[in-house]
Design a protein around this motif. Structure first.
Motif, PDB file in Angstrom:
ATOM      1  N   VAL A  87       0.847  -1.249  -0.153  1.00 37.44           N
ATOM      2  CA  VAL A  87      -0.012   0.213  -0.045  1.00 37.44           C
ATOM      3  C   VAL A  87       1.002   1.268  -0.022  1.00 37.44           C
ATOM      4  CG1 VAL A  87      -1.903   1.221   1.448  1.00 37.44           C
ATOM      5  CG2 VAL A  87      -1.791  -1.364   1.256  1.00 37.44           C
ATOM      6  N   PRO A  88       0.774   1.918  -1.045  1.00 33.14           N
ATOM      7  CA  PRO A  88       1.677   3.060  -1.271  1.00 33.14           C
ATOM      8  C   PRO A  88       1.229   4.208  -0.309  1.00 33.14           C
ATOM      9  CG  PRO A  88       0.339   2.961  -3.140  1.00 33.14           C
ATOM     10  CD  PRO A  88       0.173   1.765  -1.996  1.00 33.14           C
ATOM     11  N   ASP A  89       2.069   5.123  -0.009  1.00 36.74           N
ATOM     12  CA  ASP A  89       1.902   6.380   0.879  1.00 36.74           C
ATOM     13  C   ASP A  89       1.629   7.664  -0.121  1.00 36.74           C
ATOM     14  OD1 ASP A  89       1.603   8.155   2.938  1.00 36.74           O
ATOM     15  OD2 ASP A  89       3.727   8.366   3.138  1.00 36.74           O
ATOM     16  N   ASP A  90       0.207   7.215  -0.488  1.00 35.86           N
ATOM     17  CA  ASP A  90      -0.356   8.510  -1.365  1.00 35.86           C
ATOM     18  C   ASP A  90      -1.865   8.262  -1.029  1.00 35.86           C
ATOM     19  OD1 ASP A  90      -1.352   6.232  -2.968  1.00 35.86           O
ATOM     20  OD2 ASP A  90       0.124   6.400  -4.538  1.00 35.86           O
ATOM     21  N   ASP A  91      -2.603   9.263  -1.807  1.00 43.77           N
ATOM     22  CA  ASP A  91      -4.057   9.163  -1.489  1.00 43.77           C
ATOM     23  C   ASP A  91      -5.082   8.178  -2.469  1.00 43.77           C
ATOM     24  OD1 ASP A  91      -4.045  11.277   0.463  1.00 43.77           O
ATOM     25  OD2 ASP A  91      -4.023  12.706  -1.217  1.00 43.77           O
ATOM     26  N   GLN A  92      -4.110   7.496  -3.323  1.00 43.82           N
ATOM     27  CA  GLN A  92      -4.648   6.824  -4.310  1.00 43.82           C
ATOM     28  C   GLN A  92      -4.871   5.200  -3.934  1.00 43.82           C
ATOM     29  OE1 GLN A  92      -2.507   8.986  -5.755  1.00 43.82           O
ATOM     30  NE2 GLN A  92      -4.326  10.114  -5.756  1.00 43.82           N
ATOM     31  N   GLY A  93      -3.785   5.107  -2.874  1.00 45.69           N
ATOM     32  CA  GLY A  93      -3.665   3.753  -2.444  1.00 45.69           C
ATOM     33  C   GLY A  93      -3.454   2.439  -3.629  1.00 45.69           C
ATOM     34  N   THR A  94      -4.027   1.322  -3.364  1.00 49.06           N
ATOM     35  CA  THR A  94      -3.734   0.416  -4.125  1.00 49.06           C
ATOM     36  C   THR A  94      -5.095  -0.483  -4.283  1.00 49.06           C
ATOM     37  OG1 THR A  94      -2.346  -1.587  -4.484  1.00 49.06           O
ATOM     38  CG2 THR A  94      -3.164  -1.666  -2.324  1.00 49.06           C
ATOM     39  N   ARG A  95      -4.995  -1.291  -5.577  1.00 52.22           N
ATOM     40  CA  ARG A  95      -6.275  -1.967  -5.753  1.00 52.22           C
ATOM     41  C   ARG A  95      -6.146  -3.515  -5.776  1.00 52.22           C
ATOM     42  NH1 ARG A  95     -10.769  -0.904  -9.709  1.00 52.22           N
ATOM     43  NH2 ARG A  95     -11.251  -2.600 -10.771  1.00 52.22           N
ATOM     44  N   LEU A  96      -7.289  -3.961  -4.800  1.00 52.72           N
ATOM     45  CA  LEU A  96      -7.470  -5.281  -4.725  1.00 52.72           C
ATOM     46  C   LEU A  96      -8.542  -5.963  -5.403  1.00 52.72           C
ATOM     47  CD1 LEU A  96      -6.273  -7.755  -2.908  1.00 52.72           C
ATOM     48  CD2 LEU A  96      -8.225  -7.342  -1.659  1.00 52.72           C
ATOM     49  N   GLU A  97      -8.517  -6.972  -6.409  1.00 55.88           N
ATOM     50  CA  GLU A  97      -9.562  -7.253  -7.117  1.00 55.88           C
ATOM     51  C   GLU A  97      -9.949  -8.659  -6.664  1.00 55.88           C
ATOM     52  OE1 GLU A  97     -10.249  -7.871 -11.696  1.00 55.88           O
ATOM     53  OE2 GLU A  97     -10.302  -6.014 -11.291  1.00 55.88           O
ATOM     54  N   VAL A  98     -10.930  -9.108  -6.650  1.00 54.26           N
ATOM     55  CA  VAL A  98     -11.496 -10.497  -6.298  1.00 54.26           C
ATOM     56  C   VAL A  98     -12.295 -10.744  -7.196  1.00 54.26           C
ATOM     57  CG1 VAL A  98     -12.726 -12.091  -4.700  1.00 54.26           C
ATOM     58  CG2 VAL A  98     -11.256  -9.954  -3.837  1.00 54.26           C
ATOM     59  N   ALA A  99     -12.114 -12.232  -8.190  1.00 52.24           N
ATOM     60  CA  ALA A  99     -12.805 -12.772  -9.116  1.00 52.24           C
ATOM     61  C   ALA A  99     -13.263 -14.089  -8.673  1.00 52.24           C
ATOM     62  CB  ALA A  99     -12.092 -12.853 -10.448  1.00 52.24           C
ATOM     63  N   GLY A 100     -14.366 -14.630  -9.250  1.00 50.07           N
ATOM     64  CA  GLY A 100     -14.667 -15.857  -8.908  1.00 50.07           C
ATOM     65  C   GLY A 100     -15.356 -16.874  -9.715  1.00 50.07           C
ATOM     66  N   THR A 101     -15.214 -18.232  -9.690  1.00 49.13           N
ATOM     67  CA  THR A 101     -15.926 -19.049 -10.553  1.00 49.13           C
ATOM     68  C   THR A 101     -16.508 -20.248  -9.915  1.00 49.13           C
ATOM     69  OG1 THR A 101     -14.034 -18.655 -12.506  1.00 49.13           O
ATOM     70  CG2 THR A 101     -15.375 -20.648 -12.894  1.00 49.13           C
ATOM     71  N   VAL A 102     -17.636 -20.210 -10.055  1.00 46.17           N
ATOM     72  CA  VAL A 102     -18.251 -21.596  -9.339  1.00 46.17           C
ATOM     73  C   VAL A 102     -17.813 -22.905  -9.950  1.00 46.17           C
ATOM     74  CG1 VAL A 102     -20.550 -22.728  -8.838  1.00 46.17           C
ATOM     75  CG2 VAL A 102     -20.335 -20.026  -8.721  1.00 46.17           C
ATOM     76  N   LYS A 103     -17.189 -23.835  -9.269  1.00 44.42           N
ATOM     77  CA  LYS A 103     -16.690 -25.111  -9.601  1.00 44.42           C
ATOM     78  C   LYS A 103     -17.569 -26.146  -9.591  1.00 44.42           C
ATOM     79  CE  LYS A 103     -12.982 -23.331 -11.176  1.00 44.42           C
ATOM     80  NZ  LYS A 103     -12.662 -23.448 -12.683  1.00 44.42           N
ATOM     81  N   GLU A 104     -18.574 -26.163  -8.109  1.00 42.39           N
ATOM     82  CA  GLU A 104     -19.177 -27.265  -8.246  1.00 42.39           C
ATOM     83  C   GLU A 104     -20.435 -26.899  -7.257  1.00 42.39           C
ATOM     84  OE1 GLU A 104     -18.693 -31.652  -5.970  1.00 42.39           O
ATOM     85  OE2 GLU A 104     -17.584 -30.092  -5.604  1.00 42.39           O
ATOM     86  N   VAL A 105     -21.477 -27.444  -7.436  1.00 44.56           N
ATOM     87  CA  VAL A 105     -22.615 -27.183  -6.763  1.00 44.56           C
ATOM     88  C   VAL A 105     -23.291 -28.459  -6.168  1.00 44.56           C
ATOM     89  CG1 VAL A 105     -25.182 -26.354  -6.225  1.00 44.56           C
ATOM     90  CG2 VAL A 105     -23.326 -24.942  -7.835  1.00 44.56           C
TER      91      VAL A 105
END
Length: 133
Positions: A87-105
């Motif tokens: 996380v940088p020391d600025d006002d923008q910060g960093t971006r975390l992305e979460v993606a998902g795929t359903v594998k089984e039901v």
């Protein structure tokens, strides 16, 4: 295709993390380790800079899963921390992305394979969620 059918690709969820978020999380969790707020300490121990708390990162992953499935449905959530969330020391910060795929039901549960990245780099190995359908 239903949201929780095998093969369903879930809409990626993105979160911005700033140093201010880390300060608030430290206060809420009681984890005041200086690697989460001091560049000097973080780099002295071999990190590329200040990093987000692992449990804060996982909380954001849990928020993404709740967005997809509704709150209170998560039975299991896990992964191995493989890269830090810097996380940088600025006002923008960093971006975390979460993606998902359903594998089984099966048997009232859905298994979701997750991809968790920070600025394009995977930060969790073998992350997955198991949720009630």
């Amino acid at each position: 295709m239903s949201l929780l059918e095998a093969g369903a690709e879930l809409d990626p969820q993105a979160f911005t993390i700033t140093r201010a978020d880390l300060v608030r999380y430290a206060g809420a969790s009681g984890d005041f380790n200086p690697i989460h707020w001091s560049d000097r300490v973080a780099t002295a121990v071999g990190l590329p800079g200040v990093i987000a708390h692992g449990m804060f990162t996982m909380a954001l992953v849990a928020r993404a899963v709740d967005t997809w499935t509704g709150p209170g449905r998560t039975v299991e959530l896990g992964g191995k921390f493989t890269n830090p969330v810097v996380v940088p020391d600025d006002d923008q910060g960093t971006r975390l992305e979460v993606a998902g795929t359903v594998k089984e039901v099966a048997d009232g549960l859905a298994t979701i394979a997750l991809t968790v990245t920070c600025e394009g780099t995977k930060v969790l190995g073998l992350p997955k969620a198991i949720v009630r359908v």
